[in-house]
Design a protein around this motif. Structure first.
Motif, mmCIF file in Angstrom:
data_model
loop_
_atom_site.group_PDB
_atom_site.id
_atom_site.type_symbol
_atom_site.label_atom_id
_atom_site.label_comp_id
_atom_site.label_asym_id
_atom_site.label_seq_id
_atom_site.Cartn_x
_atom_site.Cartn_y
_atom_site.Cartn_z
ATOM 1 N N GLY A 119 0.818 -1.206 0.000
ATOM 2 C CA GLY A 119 0.000 0.000 0.000
ATOM 3 C C GLY A 119 0.850 1.253 0.000
ATOM 4 O O GLY A 119 2.078 1.210 -0.126
ATOM 5 N N GLY A 120 0.170 2.378 0.160
ATOM 6 C CA GLY A 120 0.850 3.662 0.147
ATOM 7 C C GLY A 120 1.051 4.203 1.544
ATOM 8 O O GLY A 120 0.275 3.908 2.452
ATOM 9 N N PHE A 121 2.108 4.981 1.722
ATOM 10 C CA PHE A 121 2.325 5.683 2.983
ATOM 11 C C PHE A 121 3.287 6.835 2.729
ATOM 12 O O PHE A 121 3.976 6.894 1.703
ATOM 13 C CB PHE A 121 2.855 4.752 4.082
ATOM 14 C CG PHE A 121 4.090 3.974 3.726
ATOM 15 C CD1 PHE A 121 5.350 4.510 3.910
ATOM 16 C CD2 PHE A 121 3.990 2.688 3.209
ATOM 17 C CE1 PHE A 121 6.487 3.796 3.583
ATOM 18 C CE2 PHE A 121 5.119 1.962 2.873
ATOM 19 C CZ PHE A 121 6.381 2.516 3.065
ATOM 20 N N ALA A 122 3.341 7.763 3.670
ATOM 21 C CA ALA A 122 4.161 8.959 3.516
ATOM 22 C C ALA A 122 5.579 8.710 3.984
ATOM 23 O O ALA A 122 5.804 8.063 5.014
ATOM 24 C CB ALA A 122 3.546 10.125 4.287
ATOM 25 N N PHE A 130 4.652 3.752 -2.694
ATOM 26 C CA PHE A 130 3.987 2.451 -2.656
ATOM 27 C C PHE A 130 5.028 1.411 -2.292
ATOM 28 O O PHE A 130 6.114 1.370 -2.875
ATOM 29 C CB PHE A 130 3.372 2.129 -4.019
ATOM 30 C CG PHE A 130 2.602 0.840 -4.051
ATOM 31 C CD1 PHE A 130 1.264 0.804 -3.676
ATOM 32 C CD2 PHE A 130 3.211 -0.340 -4.455
ATOM 33 C CE1 PHE A 130 0.553 -0.390 -3.712
ATOM 34 C CE2 PHE A 130 2.507 -1.532 -4.487
ATOM 35 C CZ PHE A 130 1.175 -1.553 -4.111
ATOM 36 N N ASP A 131 4.688 0.553 -1.327
ATOM 37 C CA ASP A 131 5.675 -0.424 -0.870
ATOM 38 C C ASP A 131 4.967 -1.503 -0.051
ATOM 39 O O ASP A 131 3.750 -1.428 0.189
ATOM 40 C CB ASP A 131 6.741 0.269 -0.002
ATOM 41 C CG ASP A 131 8.131 -0.332 -0.176
ATOM 42 O OD1 ASP A 131 8.208 -1.551 -0.428
ATOM 43 O OD2 ASP A 131 9.111 0.416 -0.064
ATOM 44 N N ILE A 132 5.725 -2.490 0.390
ATOM 45 C CA ILE A 132 5.229 -3.448 1.371
ATOM 46 C C ILE A 132 4.994 -2.683 2.670
ATOM 47 O O ILE A 132 5.837 -1.897 3.091
ATOM 48 C CB ILE A 132 6.247 -4.572 1.609
ATOM 49 C CG1 ILE A 132 6.617 -5.255 0.299
ATOM 50 C CG2 ILE A 132 5.705 -5.608 2.599
ATOM 51 C CD1 ILE A 132 7.797 -6.210 0.406
ATOM 52 N N ASN A 133 3.842 -2.872 3.301
ATOM 53 C CA ASN A 133 3.557 -2.077 4.503
ATOM 54 C C ASN A 133 3.246 -2.914 5.736
ATOM 55 O O ASN A 133 2.816 -2.375 6.754
ATOM 56 C CB ASN A 133 2.433 -1.065 4.248
ATOM 57 C CG ASN A 133 1.114 -1.721 3.876
ATOM 58 O OD1 ASN A 133 0.954 -2.929 4.007
ATOM 59 N ND2 ASN A 133 0.174 -0.928 3.393
ATOM 60 N N ASP A 134 3.468 -4.219 5.666
ATOM 61 C CA ASP A 134 3.292 -5.076 6.837
ATOM 62 C C ASP A 134 4.381 -6.136 6.803
ATOM 63 O O ASP A 134 4.409 -6.987 5.917
ATOM 64 C CB ASP A 134 1.913 -5.734 6.844
ATOM 65 C CG ASP A 134 1.618 -6.430 8.167
ATOM 66 O OD1 ASP A 134 2.527 -7.069 8.726
ATOM 67 O OD2 ASP A 134 0.469 -6.339 8.649
ATOM 68 N N GLN A 363 11.878 -1.758 2.840
ATOM 69 C CA GLN A 363 11.166 -0.553 2.412
ATOM 70 C C GLN A 363 12.151 0.499 1.909
ATOM 71 O O GLN A 363 13.236 0.664 2.462
ATOM 72 C CB GLN A 363 10.354 0.033 3.559
ATOM 73 C CG GLN A 363 9.151 -0.799 3.959
ATOM 74 C CD GLN A 363 8.348 -0.142 5.072
ATOM 75 O OE1 GLN A 363 8.862 0.634 5.862
ATOM 76 N NE2 GLN A 363 7.062 -0.457 5.121
ATOM 77 N N SER A 364 11.739 1.239 0.896
ATOM 78 C CA SER A 364 12.608 2.295 0.370
ATOM 79 C C SER A 364 12.627 3.514 1.276
ATOM 80 O O SER A 364 13.536 4.347 1.183
ATOM 81 C CB SER A 364 12.152 2.703 -1.037
ATOM 82 O OG SER A 364 10.794 3.068 -1.048
ATOM 83 N N ALA A 365 11.663 3.654 2.152
ATOM 84 C CA ALA A 365 11.644 4.715 3.164
ATOM 85 C C ALA A 365 10.782 4.221 4.307
ATOM 86 O O ALA A 365 9.796 3.521 4.099
ATOM 87 C CB ALA A 365 11.096 6.018 2.595
ATOM 88 N N SER A 366 11.157 4.587 5.522
ATOM 89 C CA SER A 366 10.427 4.097 6.688
ATOM 90 C C SER A 366 10.130 5.239 7.655
ATOM 91 O O SER A 366 10.791 6.288 7.645
ATOM 92 C CB SER A 366 11.229 3.006 7.410
ATOM 93 O OG SER A 366 11.433 1.889 6.573
ATOM 94 N N ASP A 367 9.143 5.011 8.496
ATOM 95 C CA ASP A 367 8.714 5.975 9.498
ATOM 96 C C ASP A 367 9.880 6.344 10.430
ATOM 97 O O ASP A 367 10.612 5.469 10.900
ATOM 98 C CB ASP A 367 7.573 5.328 10.294
ATOM 99 C CG ASP A 367 6.930 6.247 11.310
ATOM 100 O OD1 ASP A 367 7.403 7.383 11.492
ATOM 101 O OD2 ASP A 367 5.933 5.816 11.916
ATOM 102 N N HIS A 412 6.369 -5.260 -8.565
ATOM 103 C CA HIS A 412 7.463 -4.291 -8.681
ATOM 104 C C HIS A 412 8.049 -4.000 -7.297
ATOM 105 O O HIS A 412 9.273 -4.039 -7.096
ATOM 106 C CB HIS A 412 6.916 -3.014 -9.334
ATOM 107 C CG HIS A 412 7.929 -1.933 -9.514
ATOM 108 N ND1 HIS A 412 7.634 -0.738 -10.149
ATOM 109 C CD2 HIS A 412 9.236 -1.826 -9.133
ATOM 110 C CE1 HIS A 412 8.719 0.035 -10.154
ATOM 111 N NE2 HIS A 412 9.694 -0.601 -9.537
ATOM 112 N N ALA A 413 7.181 -3.719 -6.326
ATOM 113 C CA ALA A 413 7.639 -3.406 -4.966
ATOM 114 C C ALA A 413 8.370 -4.598 -4.347
ATOM 115 O O ALA A 413 9.389 -4.431 -3.657
ATOM 116 C CB ALA A 413 6.457 -2.998 -4.092
#
Length: 475
Positions: A119-122, A130-134, A363-367, A412-413
């Protein structure tokens, strides 16, 4: 793992710089050699092992350590459809994947790479990617395991949407082809270019897709991004989650999905979770600690989330820097990965750390607030912002075109995530440039969809017979 896994190439993050240098072509050649021992065609199809364990028993075992009063909610959510069941049945598929042939090429695997875990996240820079989110189940494991779980989820989603089987086969084959082609590209890219690559949702284009479908997807996406921007701001979250009726702000109770734990359930409650918060702070980067120190702890409550996570100790913490300056942190219990019995134990002493290390790798970017801790009850946790423009797919009204577009984005992700931790050139060498591997995974996914449907029927029968309890939530 199966016998083929005796040849597994270790995912070693402490590799010595004195090891022989190999070009991308040489590493790809090593991947091609692996086909002799594990032909790509051997990845096709699915036949359950004669001693395959009862799926309901595996699900019951996965409840160990959960809050048992919430388990019926978990099973109720899983009972909604075969697609919902699949989301909560990672432990079942992990056991099944361990019986399948593997190339022996390890990556940092997601462990639960189904459609709804992308999904998407900031990003910290406030771009939406868009990336793996879990990544609760992340662990080093064969790359095929992630790809097979993703592929099967696409076929199961197509079945859920009542799409023709021919459409399902085309969509899943196209997703696997996208993975294969992206991995090939990553295998010959510069290392830093792979590391910096990301899927920017606001700029994403799929030139191979139908222009009308792409345009419709972009319009829908823009609307979702704007809606999530609104939902993520404190002015939206704070009044929704917090009551100010007492002397200090307090998270609203909405049992059974949001409630304050007892001291027996959360021993750290008596000290205001002081030790756990201090330990979490130490896991943050030093510059992030400066930011975190501006916030003061006010309240913590259990918050039921997802499908597979229901019953684990997941919560939300309220921190305040000023009267109109809240920070909501999601606290998620981190248990042993479902892959652990088959891929080996984590090298990290805290499962929260395992999740965070895997997340930062994949992830290409993380919180910026990603961190981990351990509670007084001995449970491991990882922590992140509760909602930071997080977007998951809502597939209910999708057609084959939309599923194809989304499946390709997920592939792709996944390819990008695997290229960051694994050897993309070696994977590309094993996969090759033809359709042999694509067709094999399509056949596996199609047949595993039937297995999932059979397991779902057994699960529903267990509910009806009273063997397990399921609670259907009111909408």
């Amino acid at each position: 793992m199966n016998k083929a896994d005796k040849r597994i190439h270790s995912l070693d993050y402490s590799k010595s710089p004195t090891e022989p240098y190999l070009t991308a072509d040489e590493r790809a050649a090593k991947g091609r050699v692996l086909r002799d021992a594990v032909p790509r065609a051997s990845q096709a199809g699915w036949t359950p092992a004669p001693d395959r364990r009862d799926p309901v028993t595996l699900l019951e075992e996965s409840n160990s350590g959960r809050m048992m009063q919430l388990v019926p909610i978990r099973f109720g959510r899983m009972s909604a459809s075969p697609f919902a069941f699949y989301r909560g049945a990672a432990a079942i598929m992990a056991a099944d994947l361990a019986t399948t042939p593997t190339s022996g090429i390890l990556v940092q695997a997601c462990g639960d790479a189904h459609l709804m875990n992308f999904g998407g996240f900031a990003t910290p820079e406030r771009n939406v990617i868009f990336d793996i989110n879990d990544l609760d189940e992340t662990l080093p494991a064969p790359f095929e395991w992630d790809l097979k779980r993703l592929a099967a989820s696409i076929v199961i989603a197509a079945d859920h949407l009542a799409l023709p089987k021919s459409d399902a086969a085309r969509v899943v084959t196209d997703a696997v082809r996208e993975y294969r082609e992206r991995v090939h590209n990553y295998g010959w890219m510069r290392a830093l270019d792979v590391w910096y690559d990301r899927i920017d949702l606001q700029k994403y284009e799929d030139r191979s897709g139908d222009p009308d479908i792409v345009a419709a997807a972009r319009k829908r996406l823009a609307e979702r991004i704007e809606a999530e921007r609104h939902k993520s701001v404190p002015d939206h979250l704070y009044p929704k989650l917090v009551s100010e009726e007492g002397e200090r702000p307090r998270i609203k109770d909405e049992p059974p999905l949001i409630f304050h734990p007892s001291v027996e359930l959360a021993p750290g409650l008596t000290s205001g979770y002081d030790e756990a918060i201090r330990s979490y702070r130490e896991s943050l980067a030093e510059h992030t600690r400066v930011l975190f120190d501006r916030f003061h702890f006010f309240d913590m409550a259990i918050k039921v989330v997802g499908v597979g996570s229901v019953g684990t100790m997941c919560g939300v913490g309220l921190f305040m820097a000023a009267d109109n300056d809240p920070l909501f942190l999601q606290v998620k219990e981190a248990r042993a990965s479902v892959l652990e019995p088959y891929a080996g134990k984590s090298v990290y002493p805290n499962h929260g750390q395992r999740v965070i290390v895997g997340q930062r790798l994949m992830q290409s970017a993380s919180d910026v607030f990603l961190g981990w801790t351990r509670g007084k009850n001995g449970r491991d946790f990882y922590i992140r912002q509760l909602r930071d423009m997080k977007m998951s797919a809502v597939i209910e009204d999708w057609d084959a075109g939309m599923l194809r577009q989304y499946g390709r984005m997920c592939a792709h992700a996944l390819a990008r995530a695997h290229a960051r931790s694994g050897d993309a050139a070696m994977i590309a060498g094993y996969l090759g440039s033809g359709q042999t591997f694509d067709d094999a995974i399509c056949e596996f996914a199609t047949e595993y969809c039937s297995q999932n449907r059979s397991d779902f029927r057994a699960f529903i029968a267990a509910i009806r017979e009273g063997r397990i309890e399921a609670k259907i939530e009111e909408i």
